[in-house]
Write an enzyme that holds these catalytic residues in place. Structure first.
Site, PDB file in Angstrom:
ATOM      1  N   LYS A 125       0.872  -1.186   0.000  1.00 29.70           N
ATOM      2  CA  LYS A 125       0.000   0.000   0.000  1.00 29.70           C
ATOM      3  C   LYS A 125       0.895   1.217   0.000  1.00 29.70           C
ATOM      4  O   LYS A 125       1.985   1.200   0.582  1.00 29.70           O
ATOM      5  CB  LYS A 125      -0.865   0.013   1.261  1.00 29.70           C
ATOM      6  CG  LYS A 125      -2.064   0.888   1.158  1.00 29.70           C
ATOM      7  CD  LYS A 125      -3.219   0.112   0.562  1.00 29.70           C
ATOM      8  CE  LYS A 125      -4.464   0.920   0.430  1.00 29.70           C
ATOM      9  NZ  LYS A 125      -5.626   0.059   0.140  1.00 29.70           N
ATOM     10  N   ASP A 165      -6.886   4.223  -4.424  1.00 33.21           N
ATOM     11  CA  ASP A 165      -7.568   4.086  -3.133  1.00 33.21           C
ATOM     12  C   ASP A 165      -8.222   5.456  -2.881  1.00 33.21           C
ATOM     13  O   ASP A 165      -8.507   6.168  -3.865  1.00 33.21           O
ATOM     14  CB  ASP A 165      -6.563   3.690  -2.029  1.00 33.21           C
ATOM     15  CG  ASP A 165      -7.238   3.150  -0.769  1.00 33.21           C
ATOM     16  OD1 ASP A 165      -7.678   1.993  -0.771  1.00 33.21           O
ATOM     17  OD2 ASP A 165      -7.337   3.890   0.230  1.00 33.21           O
TER      18      ASP A 165
HETATM   19  N1  GLU Z   1      -7.273  -0.004  -2.693  1.00 31.68           N
HETATM   20  C1  GLU Z   1      -8.034  -1.171  -2.998  1.00 31.68           C
HETATM   21  C2  GLU Z   1      -8.121  -2.078  -1.782  1.00 31.68           C
HETATM   22  O1  GLU Z   1      -8.150  -1.588  -0.662  1.00 31.68           O
HETATM   23  C3  GLU Z   1      -7.603  -1.863  -4.278  1.00 31.68           C
HETATM   24  C4  GLU Z   1      -6.193  -2.295  -4.371  1.00 31.68           C
HETATM   25  C5  GLU Z   1      -5.760  -2.764  -5.766  1.00 31.68           C
HETATM   26  O2  GLU Z   1      -6.573  -2.776  -6.672  1.00 31.68           O
HETATM   27  O3  GLU Z   1      -4.588  -3.088  -5.889  1.00 31.68           O
HETATM   28  O4  GLU Z   1      -8.214  -3.269  -1.860  1.00 31.68           O
END
Ligand code: GLU
Length: 445
Positions: A125, A165
């Site tokens: 992340k 996100d």
């Molecule tokens: N931010 C999204 C999550 O919390 C998607 C992450 C992604 O697609 O890599 O899962």
């Protein structure tokens, strides 16, 4: 001292003052330590500490030019948690309060979520304390370009694949991918959630919200119920909340609320397709789209209130972490008849989560219920690697199947652990953990 006690004090010592990370890690430990205790390989390979620790954290400064020609400075990070199951994979968040504790918890949760998908996805992340609110288009674009200049050497289709996100959607990812193409000179799937014009996947924007509702459908199905006719409270007004509302409506549910940091929008007769279309299109230009819609279409907007004092069948928190505390959870138990399904990552405090688990309600954690976004990101990576596109209908069918498989896996594991009523938190943590742990054991040390 028991293994659980030793692990908790080790976590506290290694991660001082990182409350959100400690909250998510401690919750997971409660469920996975018994699994480790029962498995000699997991103990011999110190799987527990290896899963509770990120591989690495990149910390960088993003200096970018604002509209006055002045250089502004923001902090940014990428937490690469684990690549045991695939390239590091997870979203990018822009938020003024973003800090390393939040990112570590999000990357950690992502490990279990991504493991649950059964796709080739590691976990990570990233993001920055940049606040896009009130910024011009040009400023956002210049920030995204500068962000990519700092990070591009550390990402790639087989290395680390960031997505969006909070406050990062296909527009921002398009700017970042443009800069990636100029710098890396490689047209590949180093980012997911890209605009379709740049190799993005159909359905990626809708995927998290739609996936949450597919998970709700599965939970209802296992109680011989259908979503049609149920009333739903949704918090949040971003991508996840709006697409969850849209799918709930399409399947015959009545969506009574949405919310933002300033208040709640209440639609006693239920939100309509027109309301949601307006929020998804025109609403983006407004400073408070929910209040504007209420004024425009005669709905109710209550300042400084949340949806959680309303009565309904199902609650879907889609705003942000820890929005529901213990007291709010007690109200929710009184006000809802079926359950709570998390669209956001860790929207419940530990006390709230304990209250929901002990109650009559069915309760599903974000790491299982909101996996739809990363699932379609995984499909985007596959499409990019094969240089082909799949249709929205094909992807929707595959997304529904994946959400159903995750639901089934959590329910089966919960039953194997001796629960009568499904404990989706326990099921999700154990299923995700086993897949990760087996990969860690197989790679040796
Ligand atoms: N931010 C999204 C999550 O919390 C998607 C992450 C992604 O697609 O890599 O899962």
């Amino acid at each position: 001292m028991s293994l659980l006690e030793r692990t908790i004090s080790w976590l506290e010592e290694k991660n001082p003052n990182q409350d959100e990370f400690l909250q998510s890690a401690k919750e997971v430990c409660e469920y996975i330590v018994p699994i480790v205790n029962a498995n000699e390989d997991y103990k011999a390979h110190n799987v527990l500490q290896r899963i509770l620790t990120h591989d690495q954290i990149l910390e960088f400064t993003v200096t970018w030019e604002n509209d006055k020609g002045y250089p502004e400075v923001n902090r940014a990070w990428r937490v690469q948690h684990s690549n045991a199951l695939g390239p590091y994979k997870g979203g990018t968040r822009f938020h003024p309060q973003l800090n390393i504790s939040t990112l570590k918890f999000l990357a950690f949760e992502q490990s279990f979520k991504n493991a649950l998908t059964q796709l080739t996805l590691g976990s990570g992340k990233g993001g920055s304390d940049f606040n896009p609110k009130g910024r011009s288009e040009n400023e956002i674009r210049r920030f995204c370009n500068a962000y990519m200049q700092a990070i591009y050497k550390h990402i790639g289709p087989n290395t680390d694949v960031p997505a969006g996100d909070i406050n990062v959607g296909d527009k921002e990812l398009g700017y970042m991918f443009g800069e990636y193409l100029r710098l890396a000179k490689s047209y590949d799937g180093a980012l997911s959630g890209k605009p379709i014009a740049l190799g993005g996947s159909c359905l990626r924007a809708q995927a998290t919200g739609f996936g949450v509702i597919y998970f709700v459908q599965e939970m209802l199905k296992s109680q011989d119920k259908q979503i049609d006719g149920h009333s739903v409270l949704i918090s949040g007004a971003g991508n996840v909340a709006l697409h969850a509302a849209l799918k709930a409506l399409q399947l015959g549910a009545k969506v009574l609320s949405l919310s933002n940091s300033r208040g709640v929008l209440i639609a006693e007769e239920g939100l309509t397709q027109q309301h949601l279309d307006w929020l998804l299109e025109e609403g983006k230009k407004e400073t408070n789209s929910l209040e504007s819609l209420a004024k425009k279409d005669g709905l109710l907007y209550k300042k400084n209130e949340s949806p959680w004092s309303l009565k309904a069948d199902i609650g879907i928190p889609c705003a942000t972490q820890n929005e529901i505390n213990g007291d709010t959870a007690k109200k929710i138990v009184k006000n809802l008849s079926f359950g709570v399904v998390e669209g956001a990552n860790m929207p419940c405090t530990q006390e709230a989560s304990d209250t929901l688990l002990k109650s009559k309600l069915h309760y599903a954690p974000g790491k299982a219920a909101n996996a739809g976004g990363v699932i379609v990101s995984g499909f985007e990576m596959q499409q990019n690697a094969m240089m082909r596109y799949e249709t929205e209908a094909e992807l929707d069918k595959k997304l529904q199947q994946k959400m159903s498989d995750i639901h089934q896996a959590c329910e089966d594991e919960s039953r194997a652990q001796g629960n009568d009523k499904a404990n989706y938190v326990q099921g999700a943590n154990i299923v995700g953990f086993r897949r990760l742990a087996d990969a860690i054991v197989a790679q040796g040390y």
